[in-house]
Scaffold this motif. Structure first.
Motif, PDB file in Angstrom:
ATOM      1  N   MET A  24     -13.912   3.858   6.967  1.00  0.00           N
ATOM      2  CA  MET A  24     -13.355   2.768   6.522  1.00  0.00           C
ATOM      3  C   MET A  24     -12.470   2.867   5.276  1.00  0.00           C
ATOM      4  SD  MET A  24     -13.996   0.200   8.471  1.00  0.00           S
ATOM      5  CE  MET A  24     -13.691  -1.100   7.333  1.00  0.00           C
ATOM      6  N   ALA A  25     -12.992   3.700   4.350  1.00  0.00           N
ATOM      7  CA  ALA A  25     -12.196   3.889   2.991  1.00  0.00           C
ATOM      8  C   ALA A  25     -10.691   4.539   3.463  1.00  0.00           C
ATOM      9  CB  ALA A  25     -13.023   4.852   2.118  1.00  0.00           C
ATOM     10  N   ALA A  26     -10.750   5.284   4.531  1.00  0.00           N
ATOM     11  CA  ALA A  26      -9.382   5.844   4.709  1.00  0.00           C
ATOM     12  C   ALA A  26      -8.554   4.869   5.397  1.00  0.00           C
ATOM     13  CB  ALA A  26      -9.577   7.099   5.844  1.00  0.00           C
ATOM     14  N   ALA A  27      -8.934   3.809   5.733  1.00  0.00           N
ATOM     15  CA  ALA A  27      -7.966   2.801   6.411  1.00  0.00           C
ATOM     16  C   ALA A  27      -7.354   1.972   5.191  1.00  0.00           C
ATOM     17  CB  ALA A  27      -9.027   1.635   7.221  1.00  0.00           C
ATOM     18  N   TYR A  28      -8.066   1.845   4.121  1.00  0.00           N
ATOM     19  CA  TYR A  28      -7.185   0.910   3.371  1.00  0.00           C
ATOM     20  C   TYR A  28      -5.961   1.419   2.657  1.00  0.00           C
ATOM     21  CZ  TYR A  28     -11.141  -2.595   2.977  1.00  0.00           C
ATOM     22  OH  TYR A  28     -12.030  -3.493   3.295  1.00  0.00           O
ATOM     23  N   PRO A  29      -5.689   2.780   2.554  1.00  0.00           N
ATOM     24  CA  PRO A  29      -4.202   3.006   2.184  1.00  0.00           C
ATOM     25  C   PRO A  29      -3.350   2.829   3.260  1.00  0.00           C
ATOM     26  CG  PRO A  29      -5.715   4.735   1.357  1.00  0.00           C
ATOM     27  CD  PRO A  29      -6.588   3.655   2.144  1.00  0.00           C
ATOM     28  N   ARG A  30      -3.936   2.936   4.337  1.00  0.00           N
ATOM     29  CA  ARG A  30      -3.153   2.550   5.629  1.00  0.00           C
ATOM     30  C   ARG A  30      -2.624   1.020   5.868  1.00  0.00           C
ATOM     31  NH1 ARG A  30      -3.629   5.767  10.664  1.00  0.00           N
ATOM     32  NH2 ARG A  30      -4.789   8.013  10.286  1.00  0.00           N
ATOM     33  N   LEU A  31      -3.633   0.238   5.454  1.00  0.00           N
ATOM     34  CA  LEU A  31      -3.212  -1.257   5.318  1.00  0.00           C
ATOM     35  C   LEU A  31      -2.217  -1.546   4.542  1.00  0.00           C
ATOM     36  CD1 LEU A  31      -7.098  -2.888   5.297  1.00  0.00           C
ATOM     37  CD2 LEU A  31      -5.445  -2.453   7.385  1.00  0.00           C
ATOM     38  N   LEU A  32      -2.116  -1.025   3.268  1.00  0.00           N
ATOM     39  CA  LEU A  32      -1.055  -1.045   2.524  1.00  0.00           C
ATOM     40  C   LEU A  32       0.393  -0.892   3.043  1.00  0.00           C
ATOM     41  CD1 LEU A  32      -2.484   0.608  -0.799  1.00  0.00           C
ATOM     42  CD2 LEU A  32      -1.956  -1.761  -0.695  1.00  0.00           C
ATOM     43  N   ARG A  33       0.352   0.099   3.989  1.00  0.00           N
ATOM     44  CA  ARG A  33       1.569   0.639   4.627  1.00  0.00           C
ATOM     45  C   ARG A  33       2.083  -0.330   5.602  1.00  0.00           C
ATOM     46  NH1 ARG A  33      -1.053   5.890   3.847  1.00  0.00           N
ATOM     47  NH2 ARG A  33      -1.115   5.751   6.234  1.00  0.00           N
ATOM     48  N   GLN A  34       0.725  -0.453   6.657  1.00  0.00           N
ATOM     49  CA  GLN A  34       1.087  -1.256   7.736  1.00  0.00           C
ATOM     50  C   GLN A  34       1.392  -2.604   7.512  1.00  0.00           C
ATOM     51  OE1 GLN A  34      -1.827  -0.961  10.712  1.00  0.00           O
ATOM     52  NE2 GLN A  34      -0.901  -2.093  12.468  1.00  0.00           N
ATOM     53  N   PHE A  35       0.737  -3.217   6.549  1.00  0.00           N
ATOM     54  CA  PHE A  35       1.091  -4.593   6.519  1.00  0.00           C
ATOM     55  C   PHE A  35       1.928  -5.117   5.140  1.00  0.00           C
ATOM     56  CE2 PHE A  35      -2.812  -4.184   8.909  1.00  0.00           C
ATOM     57  CZ  PHE A  35      -2.721  -5.274   9.769  1.00  0.00           C
ATOM     58  N   ASN A  36       2.833  -3.789   4.809  1.00  0.00           N
ATOM     59  CA  ASN A  36       3.715  -4.161   3.804  1.00  0.00           C
ATOM     60  C   ASN A  36       4.641  -5.378   3.987  1.00  0.00           C
ATOM     61  OD1 ASN A  36       6.457  -3.664   2.627  1.00  0.00           O
ATOM     62  ND2 ASN A  36       5.106  -2.779   1.039  1.00  0.00           N
ATOM     63  N   SER A  37       5.122  -5.429   5.152  1.00  0.00           N
ATOM     64  CA  SER A  37       6.019  -6.520   5.329  1.00  0.00           C
ATOM     65  C   SER A  37       5.441  -7.869   5.412  1.00  0.00           C
ATOM     66  CB  SER A  37       6.718  -6.216   6.684  1.00  0.00           C
ATOM     67  OG  SER A  37       5.839  -6.309   7.780  1.00  0.00           O
ATOM     68  N   GLN A  38       4.167  -7.902   5.722  1.00  0.00           N
ATOM     69  CA  GLN A  38       3.388  -9.010   5.992  1.00  0.00           C
ATOM     70  C   GLN A  38       3.111  -9.508   4.614  1.00  0.00           C
ATOM     71  OE1 GLN A  38       0.951 -10.215   9.310  1.00  0.00           O
ATOM     72  NE2 GLN A  38       1.299  -8.258  10.254  1.00  0.00           N
ATOM     73  N   TYR A  39       2.641  -8.691   3.764  1.00  0.00           N
ATOM     74  CA  TYR A  39       2.298  -8.950   2.376  1.00  0.00           C
ATOM     75  C   TYR A  39       3.619  -9.450   1.584  1.00  0.00           C
ATOM     76  CZ  TYR A  39      -2.139  -6.469   3.517  1.00  0.00           C
ATOM     77  OH  TYR A  39      -3.318  -6.155   3.670  1.00  0.00           O
ATOM     78  N   ARG A  40       4.923  -8.695   1.922  1.00  0.00           N
ATOM     79  CA  ARG A  40       5.928  -9.293   1.195  1.00  0.00           C
ATOM     80  C   ARG A  40       6.341 -10.782   1.596  1.00  0.00           C
ATOM     81  NH1 ARG A  40      10.663  -6.011  -0.315  1.00  0.00           N
ATOM     82  NH2 ARG A  40      10.017  -3.822  -0.983  1.00  0.00           N
ATOM     83  N   ARG A  41       5.993 -11.211   2.709  1.00  0.00           N
ATOM     84  CA  ARG A  41       6.372 -12.327   3.254  1.00  0.00           C
ATOM     85  C   ARG A  41       5.421 -13.435   2.824  1.00  0.00           C
ATOM     86  NH1 ARG A  41       6.320 -12.869   9.529  1.00  0.00           N
ATOM     87  NH2 ARG A  41       4.127 -12.448   9.236  1.00  0.00           N
ATOM     88  N   MET A  42       4.235 -12.881   2.616  1.00  0.00           N
ATOM     89  CA  MET A  42       3.141 -13.747   1.722  1.00  0.00           C
ATOM     90  C   MET A  42       3.609 -14.319   0.415  1.00  0.00           C
ATOM     91  SD  MET A  42      -0.947 -13.402   1.002  1.00  0.00           S
ATOM     92  CE  MET A  42      -0.265 -12.145  -0.411  1.00  0.00           C
TER      93      MET A  42
END
Length: 295
Positions: free
Chosen positions: A149-167
């Motif tokens: 789970m801890a390893a997943a969080y840096p991945r989230l920053l990358r994978q959802f970058n475009s969606q966070y930008r849109r938000m």
């Protein structure tokens, strides 16, 4: 228009989100906080809500506070009732950023009534589940699950970058009240909330406290458990109760893994927000003017 009269109209508009004929159009995009009875309840009183809460009230480093009634974080909205929709309609939610993948949205659809339907923004994608421990889920240990789970969080920053930008783009345009969600309202949503509160100048300790509130407000029974492969919408499938508890929990080590990436960026958090999310110093100032108050 004199400065005194101008300021008077500005205060009227901010208080009630009213744009009268002949008023400056620049005010059309200024969101006003929705009236929320005091004391404020962070968890919304919804019959079928899942971890649906208001980000208002958090103090910032410069002494301001996040406005109530404008920024909401949530899990899946699949269980919302007619009464819940009326509640949310009264709050004036204009935009929902749904971070769930296409399979999650298909398995837990949200049927907003036409009269209250916000603009829902989502992407069709398949969640990267490679962070999960290898082998049969029945054999996973608590330590494996926590590390994964801890390893997943840096991945989230990358994978959802475009969606966070849109938000952030929606928020900069004044499209609020706005809600953002994933399935549990913990991981993808937790990172989004951490980025947003950080951009607003909320201290790190408070950001982490908000993240940890999932442990109080998320009902594990609301998450599905089936004899299928684990997925973001189905973390409980095939694992022991002890491992399921680790995967559902909001653990400080999880969000800390994301913050390590942010802090390691040149310029720290502000540099990360600038370079990775496109938020200039002027953008940050605008966000704070829109969503913070000194009241």
């Amino acid at each position: 228009m004199t400065g005194l009269v101008f300021d008077r109209w500005r205060r009227i508009i901010l208080a009630g989100a009213v744009l009268l004929p002949g008023m400056p159009p620049a005010f059309a995009q200024i969101p006003a906080p929705v009236a929320v009875p005091a004391p404020h309840d962070r968890l919304l009183p919804l019959q079928g809500g899942r971890n649906f809460r208001d980000l208002g009230g958090y103090r910032t480093a410069d002494g301001r506070s996040v406005k109530w009634g404008l920024l909401f974080r949530s899990g899946s909205m699949h269980g919302l009732t007619d009464s819940d929709y009326r509640n949310l309609e009264a709050r004036g939610i204009r935009v929902v950023c749904d971070f769930r993948d296409r399979k999650e949205r298909a398995s837990e659809p949200v049927a907003w009534p036409a009269s209250a339907a916000p603009r829902v923004l989502s992407d069709d994608y398949d969640t990267d589940m490679h962070f999960m421990p290898p082998g049969d889920p029945k054999g996973w240990t608590e330590a494996q699950a926590r590390a994964s789970m801890a390893a997943a969080y840096p991945r989230l920053l990358r994978q959802f970058n475009s969606q966070y930008r849109r938000m952030f783009g929606e928020l900069l345009a004044g499209h609020a009240p706005l809600a953002f969600n994933c399935s549990a309202g913990k991981d993808r949503t937790g990172v989004a909330a951490a980025l947003l509160l950080t951009a607003l100048g909320v201290p790190r300790a408070t950001v982490i406290e908000d993240y940890l509130l999932t442990n109080r407000y998320l009902d594990p029974a609301s998450l599905r458990s089936r004899d299928a492969a684990p997925s973001p919408a189905n973390l409980l499938a095939g694992v022991s109760p002890q491992v399921a508890k680790v995967m559902i929990a909001a653990d400080p080590s999880y969000i800390a893994a994301a913050f390590r990436v942010i802090d390691a960026h040149e310029g720290g958090a502000e540099g990360y927000l600038r370079d990775e999310l496109g938020l200039s110093h002027a953008d940050l100032a605008k966000l704070r003017d829109l969503y913070l108050t000194r009241a």
